[in-house]
Design a protein around this motif. Structure first.
Motif, PDB file in Angstrom:
ATOM      1  N   ALA A 420       0.862  -1.183   0.000  1.00 51.89           N
ATOM      2  CA  ALA A 420       0.000   0.000   0.000  1.00 51.89           C
ATOM      3  C   ALA A 420       0.890   1.221   0.000  1.00 51.89           C
ATOM      4  CB  ALA A 420      -0.905   0.019   1.224  1.00 51.89           C
ATOM      5  N   ALA A 421       0.379   2.319  -0.529  1.00 55.01           N
ATOM      6  CA  ALA A 421       1.168   3.557  -0.597  1.00 55.01           C
ATOM      7  C   ALA A 421       0.229   4.736  -0.819  1.00 55.01           C
ATOM      8  CB  ALA A 421       2.194   3.467  -1.733  1.00 55.01           C
ATOM      9  N   VAL A 493       9.435  -1.700  -0.726  1.00 49.82           N
ATOM     10  CA  VAL A 493       9.932  -0.963   0.442  1.00 49.82           C
ATOM     11  C   VAL A 493      10.893   0.161   0.038  1.00 49.82           C
ATOM     12  CG1 VAL A 493      11.206  -1.198   2.608  1.00 49.82           C
ATOM     13  CG2 VAL A 493       9.467  -2.868   1.985  1.00 49.82           C
ATOM     14  N   GLY A 497       6.442   2.070  -0.454  1.00 46.60           N
ATOM     15  CA  GLY A 497       5.335   1.189  -0.092  1.00 46.60           C
ATOM     16  C   GLY A 497       5.613   0.495   1.238  1.00 46.60           C
ATOM     17  N   THR A 498       4.636  -0.270   1.699  1.00 48.64           N
ATOM     18  CA  THR A 498       4.842  -1.116   2.874  1.00 48.64           C
ATOM     19  C   THR A 498       5.067  -2.545   2.386  1.00 48.64           C
ATOM     20  OG1 THR A 498       3.796  -2.071   4.846  1.00 48.64           O
ATOM     21  CG2 THR A 498       2.308  -1.314   3.120  1.00 48.64           C
ATOM     22  N   ILE A 499       5.777  -3.327   3.164  1.00 51.89           N
ATOM     23  CA  ILE A 499       6.038  -4.706   2.749  1.00 51.89           C
ATOM     24  C   ILE A 499       4.759  -5.537   2.749  1.00 51.89           C
ATOM     25  CG2 ILE A 499       6.734  -5.484   5.072  1.00 51.89           C
ATOM     26  CD1 ILE A 499       8.114  -6.726   1.672  1.00 51.89           C
ATOM     27  N   THR A 500       3.739  -5.091   3.463  1.00 50.19           N
ATOM     28  CA  THR A 500       2.466  -5.826   3.431  1.00 50.19           C
ATOM     29  C   THR A 500       1.306  -4.961   3.870  1.00 50.19           C
ATOM     30  OG1 THR A 500       1.222  -7.696   4.347  1.00 50.19           O
ATOM     31  CG2 THR A 500       2.953  -6.779   5.746  1.00 50.19           C
ATOM     32  N   LEU A 513      11.362  -5.560   7.533  1.00 51.74           N
ATOM     33  CA  LEU A 513      10.883  -4.697   8.608  1.00 51.74           C
ATOM     34  C   LEU A 513      11.911  -3.644   9.022  1.00 51.74           C
ATOM     35  CD1 LEU A 513       8.906  -7.224  10.852  1.00 51.74           C
ATOM     36  CD2 LEU A 513       8.019  -5.629   9.135  1.00 51.74           C
ATOM     37  N   ARG A 515      14.053  -2.118   7.311  1.00 47.87           N
ATOM     38  CA  ARG A 515      14.085  -1.044   6.326  1.00 47.87           C
ATOM     39  C   ARG A 515      12.799  -0.210   6.365  1.00 47.87           C
ATOM     40  NH1 ARG A 515      15.448  -2.967   0.395  1.00 47.87           N
ATOM     41  NH2 ARG A 515      15.823  -5.010   1.336  1.00 47.87           N
ATOM     42  N   GLU A 516      11.685  -0.867   6.652  1.00 49.28           N
ATOM     43  CA  GLU A 516      10.417  -0.127   6.634  1.00 49.28           C
ATOM     44  C   GLU A 516      10.233   0.747   7.871  1.00 49.28           C
ATOM     45  OE1 GLU A 516       6.923  -2.172   5.338  1.00 49.28           O
ATOM     46  OE2 GLU A 516       5.577  -0.733   6.287  1.00 49.28           O
ATOM     47  N   THR A 517      10.493   0.195   9.047  1.00 51.39           N
ATOM     48  CA  THR A 517      10.182   0.944  10.273  1.00 51.39           C
ATOM     49  C   THR A 517      11.428   1.362  11.038  1.00 51.39           C
ATOM     50  OG1 THR A 517      10.072  -1.094  11.554  1.00 51.39           O
ATOM     51  CG2 THR A 517       8.012  -0.285  10.642  1.00 51.39           C
TER      52      THR A 517
ATOM     53  N   GLU B 245      11.800   7.068  12.116  1.00 50.48           N
ATOM     54  CA  GLU B 245      11.071   7.673  11.002  1.00 50.48           C
ATOM     55  C   GLU B 245      10.074   6.678  10.445  1.00 50.48           C
ATOM     56  OE1 GLU B 245      13.190  10.218   8.273  1.00 50.48           O
ATOM     57  OE2 GLU B 245      15.009   9.995   9.470  1.00 50.48           O
ATOM     58  N   LEU B 246       8.809   7.019  10.551  1.00 51.30           N
ATOM     59  CA  LEU B 246       7.757   6.130  10.055  1.00 51.30           C
ATOM     60  C   LEU B 246       7.200   6.707   8.770  1.00 51.30           C
ATOM     61  CD1 LEU B 246       6.089   5.454  13.498  1.00 51.30           C
ATOM     62  CD2 LEU B 246       7.748   4.023  12.291  1.00 51.30           C
ATOM     63  N   ARG B 247       7.338   5.956   7.696  1.00 53.13           N
ATOM     64  CA  ARG B 247       6.903   6.474   6.411  1.00 53.13           C
ATOM     65  C   ARG B 247       5.388   6.669   6.384  1.00 53.13           C
ATOM     66  NH1 ARG B 247       8.976   2.117   2.378  1.00 53.13           N
ATOM     67  NH2 ARG B 247      10.828   2.411   3.677  1.00 53.13           N
ATOM     68  N   PRO B 250      -0.893   4.581   4.054  1.00 52.91           N
ATOM     69  CA  PRO B 250      -2.310   4.677   4.424  1.00 52.91           C
ATOM     70  C   PRO B 250      -2.737   3.526   5.341  1.00 52.91           C
ATOM     71  CG  PRO B 250      -2.057   4.110   2.087  1.00 52.91           C
ATOM     72  CD  PRO B 250      -0.701   4.458   2.602  1.00 52.91           C
ATOM     73  N   ALA B 251      -2.108   2.364   5.184  1.00 52.46           N
ATOM     74  CA  ALA B 251      -2.431   1.224   6.045  1.00 52.46           C
ATOM     75  C   ALA B 251      -1.362   0.169   5.844  1.00 52.46           C
ATOM     76  CB  ALA B 251      -3.792   0.642   5.694  1.00 52.46           C
TER      77      ALA B 251
END
Ligand SMILES: Cc1cc2nc3c(=O)[nH]c(=O)nc-3n(C[C@H](O)[C@H](O)[C@H](O)COP(=O)(O)OP(=O)(O)OC[C@H]3O[C@@H](n4cnc5c(N)ncnc54)[C@H](O)[C@@H]3O)c2cc1C
Ligand SMILES: Cc1cc2nc3c(=O)[nH]c(=O)nc-3n(C[C@H](O)[C@H](O)[C@H](O)COP(=O)(O)OP(=O)(O)OC[C@H]3O[C@@H](n4cnc5c(N)ncnc54)[C@H](O)[C@@H]3O)c2cc1C
Lengths: 550, 550
Positions: A420-421, A493, A497-500, A513, A515-517, B245-247, B250-251
């Motif tokens: 999602a993005a 990522v 986007g998010t990984i899921t 994770l 890399r994302e958070t 840092e939290l990108r 939307p979900a």
């Protein structure tokens, strides 16, 4: 119904008797894009042939389990162990079918109350036994794989007997339910009283409330009815350090929100035994709608405008060119398909992207929202065929996963992935993900067919969902999967986007994770986990403690 | 504008020149319920008379601060320290006015960038200096009181210079803003581009984005526009262990949600320097509506039905009998009030409870929602007077806090408290809270006048907000406040409510957290905090580390 009997066949999706053939049009498309592995017939092995790791449960632990639950609910027969050994990701299916199951619980335990779950976790903590919580077993991220790093034994705790709907609060529109309730059982009870949760993941028939809450699941109607994280108020979770009980509060400012830490905890903090969920009155009407756009871009622009205008479709799903073509080929009849394509061609749409929508609610309101949506779709060059394609899509929405099993028998692998993005990134993100998957798979010599749809709308963005087909590289399937997963995950990522968006982290997404958070958040999570699970027995090897590289 | 200059007068609410008199009708009501302390004139002391604790900043720390920020932005003059020493709770005001300020920061620091905030926290961690993050200073839960348990020094870090709106993403409907932006500055910029955040806490004029996010704030339009926790996507937080840092997503289903841990963290985990917020297009229209119900019960029933029918009022606020009477007496003219009461009496409404509503959106849509709401209000015996009372309420909505300062000068104390609960509990919860407050205050010999309203609607429940008046017990004000706070807090938490719907925990609500969420969750939070703040310098004595008894 005896919920301790598995609902799914042990080696694949759902129940026997639902496998349809691959239709000629779909096969043609696969052949064109991936080549076709002629003459392959690779059915799953027999149940008896499945090799399981040796079970290592200490005798005294078994005795304690049996004293607590009764011997009947401490099971380690072959069929029970196999049916709790894997979820339904591509690697899971590959392993199940090939009969080489490197991970399986030593025993499956079936507690019937909060107190029994509490007591089981206390025993497991004392004996240092790894625990995998098990709902429906539909995980696609290795969430229920029985990893036991550093543990001699690993048990699976099934929620199957915690299957009661405890209360429907008609005044507050909430329902309090036990974690093991399956989707269809929940909806049957709620709908009999005039309510619905409106939570319909594609895995609806075989997944549970506890699984949804634990994985932060989103159903196909999440655009209208909300994700599960929007709909959890109260929560009870057994942990090795004792139970956590969060009262049902519509909103609070009492510090960081504990609900949103237990929601999505994937069995790593404890076992969710009960949840209080927001429910809705059954809608007076549900109005289907469907459109064909000349390209993905115009469809996406229409969807964004529809959502941001407050028209609140309850279902909204835009297929790209490939997914539209594949769907028409696989689901409808050939005549239907040809007629439709001619109809669209006559209206200038030669590369159609299908959008299905549904508007639920009071009649007048749903009608006026649909009218608003139609005006926007038209503005963006959409061509309509009324509601039929939506109805058709809904009819098949739970049946498509069976196709994966069938294709695997014929030598074609299928995997799904999602992200999602924000809207402003969606199209470039999509281009990158698709191109990176195609390149990585072509480089392996197994070119991929990539289908995509947009679904789960938010005013700020949406999700992208991918289905990828390729010829199976016999003997190298796992590397093939890693190639695919790595290309997709990195593209997501690294590009905002998010990984899921709804499949959860499990073991498979854990490498992204940090890399994302950021690593700091994971350290916070690990520290919080250590308070409720000092021995680290809860679902080891997943989420914050997952493998650091795929 | 130089945001390092305090916007609020140091001893009370807002700016000089807004204090209105207490109107005769309101005074009569107070006299009847609480008695009136005749002839009291107790104005705040002079600024120079305020006693501050000795400052204990080590010289080398000051040097490092000055090297980093420049001497101009390291301030410890008397006025600066006083204006950063207290929030705006009743105890804060009592202390400020009496000139006995037991807590104050040694120095106030004004960083102007993420990097400067990061560097400040690193210095404070090395030097073991307590840090209080400061937004607008409107906390009502002792959130910014400069506690320094175990620390020789305590600094206040003001976000005043992080006051930029960095980006408006018109496609994704999000805005990325620095934490120190004040409400009016944010709305001015957004509205100039056709957008709004729609976040209007009563403290709007003097509070900041960072403060809202840190306290999980809810504005008066939260029913329609969402709480701040619904509207935060991206987030940047400096911690002593480095930035998180939290990108902007939307979900996501990537495990427990870090946003919902940093939102509501009240400065105990770090300093939020930036947030990406969901914004909305300015509505085409805003339609006011107002009703008078014969009692609280029928009004609450109407509100619940309006919200659960999906009519989505953007503002919804139902005053009980006392609040309605007080509001009419204080805000309108005497003639207006008498006319209204006669009008209502003629329609059988002798104990009126006022409901104000507003419906925002596209014209046709807002109209049809208002029509739906009207039908429901009528069904529940509501009597309407059109939209005027709502418009009147909105006109005064930011001015009522000034009354508190005025009343204190005249010897009457005022405190506000709020909770939330499921609809099925709301009425009995309300009865209990009101009765318990009245009893506790009467037992002290200072009977209370208790006003209440319902606001902030959810399908599952709503919030209850209390304003309590009583004669000030000179010399025993703090005990008086504890009596009040304890009675209200216990009634809330023991009867299914939350200790706070939007005021946050701070130090004042901390004693109820273990009862509300359980000790285990607080242990998890403390462990998570220790990862980002190993020295425990971030806002000590608040939230998870607050006093265990009031
Ligand atoms: C064909 C297919 C389609 C799918 N479609 C969707 C979709 O549309 N939307 C979506 O969100 N997901 C989807 N999924 C993924 C999956 O169905 C979801 O993650 C679902 O929520 C899992 O529920 P379950 O009961 O099967 O849980 P399981 O698979 O049994 O468990 C999932 C994870 O949660 C943990 N867990 C389960 N129950 C509990 C509990 N009570 N307490 C603590 N931890 C627990 C497990 O340990 C595991 O880590 C799909 C999967 C498949 C195979
Ligand atoms: C008259 C009045 C009316 C009010 N009405 C409402 C209302 O309608 N709704 C509502 O929600 N609240 C209301 N409040 C409470 C208060 O205004 C809110 O809590 C507001 O969000 C505080 O914002 P602030 O900028 O003033 O923060 P401050 O008061 O400066 O700080 C509040 C807390 O957050 C921390 N903090 C501040 N900024 C940051 C940051 N950038 N990073 C980390 N931590 C930070 C502080 O350390 C402190 O613990 C009201 C208060 C008053 C006095």
């Amino acid at each position: 119904m005896d919920n301790t009997q598995p609902r799914m066949r042990w080696w694949g999706w759902g129940e026997d008797g639902n496998d349809g053939p691959i239709k000629p049009g779909a096969k043609k498309m696969l052949t064109k894009n991936c080549g076709w592995p002629d003459g392959v017939n690779n059915p799953p092995v027999e149940l008896g042939a499945v090799q399981l790791p040796a079970a290592g449960l200490p005798d005294d632990a078994r005795t304690r389990f049996e004293e607590l639950l009764g011997a009947e609910f401490v099971r380690d027969d072959h069929a029970t162990r196999v049916s709790h050994a894997a979820g339904r990701s591509l690697p899971d299916l590959l392993r199940l079918r090939s009969a080489d199951l490197p991970f399986a619980p030593d025993v499956v335990l079936y507690p019937a109350s909060h107190a029994e779950v509490d007591a089981l976790l206390a025993i497991c903590a004392q004996e240092r036994i790894a625990v995998v919580p098990f709902g429906g077993g539909t995980s696609v991220v290795a969430g229920i794989d029985a990893f036991r790093p550093g543990f001699r034994s690993c048990v699976c705790i099934s929620l199957a007997r915690l299957d009661q709907i405890l209360d429907i609060d008609e005044e507050s529109l909430t329902a309090t339910v036990q974690a093991g309730v399956f989707g269809p059982d929940l909806e049957e009870k709620l709908q009999a009283s005039g309510f619905t949760l409106g939570h319909f993941p594609q895995s609806f028939e075989f997944s549970t409330v506890g699984g949804w809450v634990a994985t932060r699941s989103a159903g196909q109607q999440s655009t209208g009815y909300g994700r599960i994280d929007d709909n959890v108020f109260g929560l009870r979770c057994s942990t090795p350090s004792g139970p956590v009980e969060l009262r049902s509060t519509p909103a609070t400012a009492a510090g960081p929100n504990p609900r949103q830490v237990f929601v999505g905890s994937e069995g790593t903090l404890g076992i969710i035994t009960q949840a209080t969920l927001r429910i809705k009155r059954l809608p007076e009407t549900t109005l289907p709608d469907a459109w064909f756009f000349p390209d993905f871009h115009s469809g996406a622009a229409a969807l964004r405008e529809i959502e941001q205008s407050g028209l609140r479709p309850d279902i909204a799903r835009l297929s790209d060119l490939n997914e539209t073509a594949f769907g028409l080929a696989q689901l409808g009849s050939d005549i239907q398909r040809k007629g439709l394509l001619a109809f669209l061609r006559a209206r200038g749409v030669t590369t159609p992207c299908m959008l299905v929508l549904r508007y639920d609610g009071r009649k007048a309101d749903a009608k006026s929202r649909r009218a608003g949506g139609r005006a926007i779709a038209r503005k963006h060059q959409g061509v309509t065929m009324g509601g039929a394609p939506e109805t058709q899509w809904e009819k098949h929405r739970f049946s498509t996963p069976y196709l994966r099993d069938q294709l695997m028998t014929e030598g074609v692998i299928v995997e799904t992935m999602e992200t999602a993005a924000p809207w402003s990134r969606i199209e470039s993100l999509h281009d990158t993900i698709k191109a990176d998957i195609e390149k990585a798979m072509a480089d392996r010599g197994t070119p991929a067919l990539v289908l995509c749809h947009i679904s789960h709308l938010y005013t700020a963005g949406c999700s992208l969902y991918y289905t990828v087909f390729a010829q199976q590289q016999v003997g190298q399937e796992m590397e093939q999967w890693k190639t695919l997963k790595t290309a997709a995950g990195n593209a997501m990522v690294d590009n905002g986007g998010t990984i899921t968006h709804h499949h959860a982290a499990g073991a498979d997404h854990a490498p992204w994770l940090p890399r994302e958070t950021g690593e700091l958040w994971l350290r916070m999570l690990r520290a919080a986990k250590a308070e409720v699970d000092p021995e680290g027995i809860m679902n080891p090897g997943k989420l914050m403690n997952g493998p650091s590289a795929l």
